[in-house]
Scaffold this motif. Sequence first.
Motif, PDB file in Angstrom:
ATOM      1  N   GLN A  24     -38.510  41.138  38.509  1.00 46.19           N
ATOM      2  CA  GLN A  24     -39.755  40.557  38.845  1.00 46.19           C
ATOM      3  C   GLN A  24     -39.707  39.404  40.073  1.00 46.19           C
ATOM      4  N   PRO A  25     -40.747  39.154  40.480  1.00 46.60           N
ATOM      5  CA  PRO A  25     -40.697  38.206  41.570  1.00 46.60           C
ATOM      6  C   PRO A  25     -40.205  36.826  41.319  1.00 46.60           C
ATOM      7  N   LEU A  94     -48.717  36.730  40.702  1.00 46.98           N
ATOM      8  CA  LEU A  94     -47.506  36.910  40.932  1.00 46.98           C
ATOM      9  C   LEU A  94     -47.070  36.167  41.999  1.00 46.98           C
ATOM     10  N   ALA A  97     -44.864  37.832  44.700  1.00 41.82           N
ATOM     11  CA  ALA A  97     -45.246  39.170  45.116  1.00 41.82           C
ATOM     12  C   ALA A  97     -46.392  39.204  46.405  1.00 41.82           C
ATOM     13  N   ASP A 116     -45.601  47.516  47.525  1.00 43.60           N
ATOM     14  CA  ASP A 116     -45.226  46.122  46.627  1.00 43.60           C
ATOM     15  C   ASP A 116     -44.140  45.621  47.552  1.00 43.60           C
ATOM     16  N   TRP A 118     -41.838  42.491  46.567  1.00 46.46           N
ATOM     17  CA  TRP A 118     -41.538  41.323  45.573  1.00 46.46           C
ATOM     18  C   TRP A 118     -40.414  40.550  46.195  1.00 46.46           C
ATOM     19  N   ILE A 120     -37.579  38.975  45.095  1.00 49.67           N
ATOM     20  CA  ILE A 120     -36.872  38.837  43.960  1.00 49.67           C
ATOM     21  C   ILE A 120     -35.531  37.875  43.553  1.00 49.67           C
ATOM     22  N   GLY A 133     -38.876  45.680  44.547  1.00 52.09           N
ATOM     23  CA  GLY A 133     -40.267  45.819  43.907  1.00 52.09           C
ATOM     24  C   GLY A 133     -39.941  46.633  42.606  1.00 52.09           C
TER      25      GLY A 133
END
Length: 177
Positions: A24-25, A94, A97, A116, A118, A120, A133
């Motif tokens: 997830q971000p 988010l 993101a 996307d 992200w 991370i 992503g």
Amino acid sequence: MFKTALITLAVAASAAGAPARANQPVASLDLQRYAGTWHEIAHLPMFFQRHCVDTVTATYTPRPDGTIDVRNACRTTGGDMDESTGVARPVEGLNGALQVRFAPEWLAWLPVVWADYWVIGLDSDYQWAVVGGPSKKYLWILSRRPGMDQALFDKLKDDARALGYPVQDLVMVAPLD
């Protein structure tokens, strides 16, 4: 006896390792601090980067409307510098993101032109970043300088592996110290 068995099971479970962090971000991304030039250290193979060999950079410039100008550049196998420009927009809800578009503005209404992006992994001083992503099909390891310490790179690669990214396929484009 039962208590000893429970303790043994608990120790064995913890020795097996804690569950991997979810892909997830990052929880917090300051786009003003993230802005500027990043040097790519490595990436998972991407069709649009197939001719890039080194000197790969991404430059992010905030716009007054909250979006971000994106300029990607690299030196190609032919020795020329290649460049593409696009725009990124934050994803509501988010923080780490973004969605990035390199298609023309008049196609911006099509969801398929947005990808996307992200963040991370991110250094607290914004000196390195790891971008992926939800699909885990792409990954970039970025640095504020054109190289990276081997130990740091290995740690970031191991973290990405733990998230399920196929880091064995990483393409190196910058030197490690």
